[in-house]
Design an enzyme around this catalytic site. Sequence first.
Site, PDB file in Angstrom:
ATOM      1  N   HIS A 305       2.770  -2.727   9.789  1.00  0.00           N
ATOM      2  CA  HIS A 305       2.269  -3.744   9.023  1.00  0.00           C
ATOM      3  C   HIS A 305       3.464  -4.351   8.286  1.00  0.00           C
ATOM      4  O   HIS A 305       4.489  -3.646   8.199  1.00  0.00           O
ATOM      5  CB  HIS A 305       1.177  -3.009   8.181  1.00  0.00           C
ATOM      6  N   CYS A 321       2.653   5.101   8.001  1.00  0.00           N
ATOM      7  CA  CYS A 321       2.769   3.906   8.765  1.00  0.00           C
ATOM      8  C   CYS A 321       4.287   3.585   9.001  1.00  0.00           C
ATOM      9  O   CYS A 321       5.371   3.958   8.371  1.00  0.00           O
ATOM     10  CB  CYS A 321       1.789   2.725   8.010  1.00  0.00           C
TER      11      CYS A 321
END
Length: 345
Positions: A305, A321
């Site tokens: 992301h 992440c």
Amino acid sequence: MRQRSFVILTAAVAFLLAGSVAVYAYDSSHDDQIADGVKAGGVDIGGLKTSAARAKLRRTLSARLNRPAYAEYKGSRFRLDPAAIRMRVDIDGMVGEALQKSRDGNVLSRTVRGVFGGSVNADVPVRASYDHGAVRLLVRHIERRLDRPARDASIDFSSGILQRVKERKGRLIKAQALRRDLERALGVTEGNRAVPIEAVSIKPKVTTSQLAGKYPTVITINRSAFALTLYKHLKRVKGYTIAVGRQGLETPAGEYTVTDKQLNPSWHVPNSSWAGSLAGQVIPPGPQDPLKARWIGITDGAGIHGTEDIGSLGSSASHGCIRMAIPDVIELYDRTPYGSKIFIH
């Protein structure tokens, strides 16, 4: 005149009777003798009494048959030892069959053959018994050593560098033919007792030349180098600097497939202690949402992301992440279709 004829007839009958007695006497005297020209397992036993024939076969044939047999394949050699399979040669049975062939025909034909030096052209095959299960065990051992599945060409990122792994043909031993050939070799009395191992080649489904078509889009993530690289048909397109999971919340290594993509994703906060009061909540897009611009899912809530925290790039700073600069993640998102492969090292 009649008396003279009677004398001649009597003499002829006497001659025939004497001849018959001589023929039967000759034949009977040879009823325990192997005819000239008869062999057993390739060993000449013609002209011998059965006892002498048995002795010769034990001395000669047993020694020849107790040699090891071998199965060979491209430098690999496997030994089959007659002692290990408890091989036994039926000498009595072979001599009995040789004698039977010697006695073929009638008494007259046998006598004529013997008197005038005739011979019987016959070779009694080897009669041997052994443990067939032991032969099968050797064949299974050879299968375990030589059989191998075909290996498809693939790509590997275990070293942190994307590499092509060449395909390899598989191999399947012809076990039934090998067992038959080995058992046949056990009966060979002279010459080489080695048999070649036949194998079937198994083609791989994917070759090196097909890899680029199989992997149209690949993303590699080298966590220690904080680097994400995009490949198209296995050719490097672009590299990006990223942030990865911090200690205790490491980004999971492995091979993944893109099955989840979102524009301006909401943040589904994990039920973890590090999330504090936000645990279990859903944070919609906005200032409180750390997942900026795009989301490319990897596994178990981890994904790629965008982030506004540019200073964290090039470090272990996330909760698992992959963080990218917002322009970078937008660009990557548009070039990463569903089904793309992600390799994390």
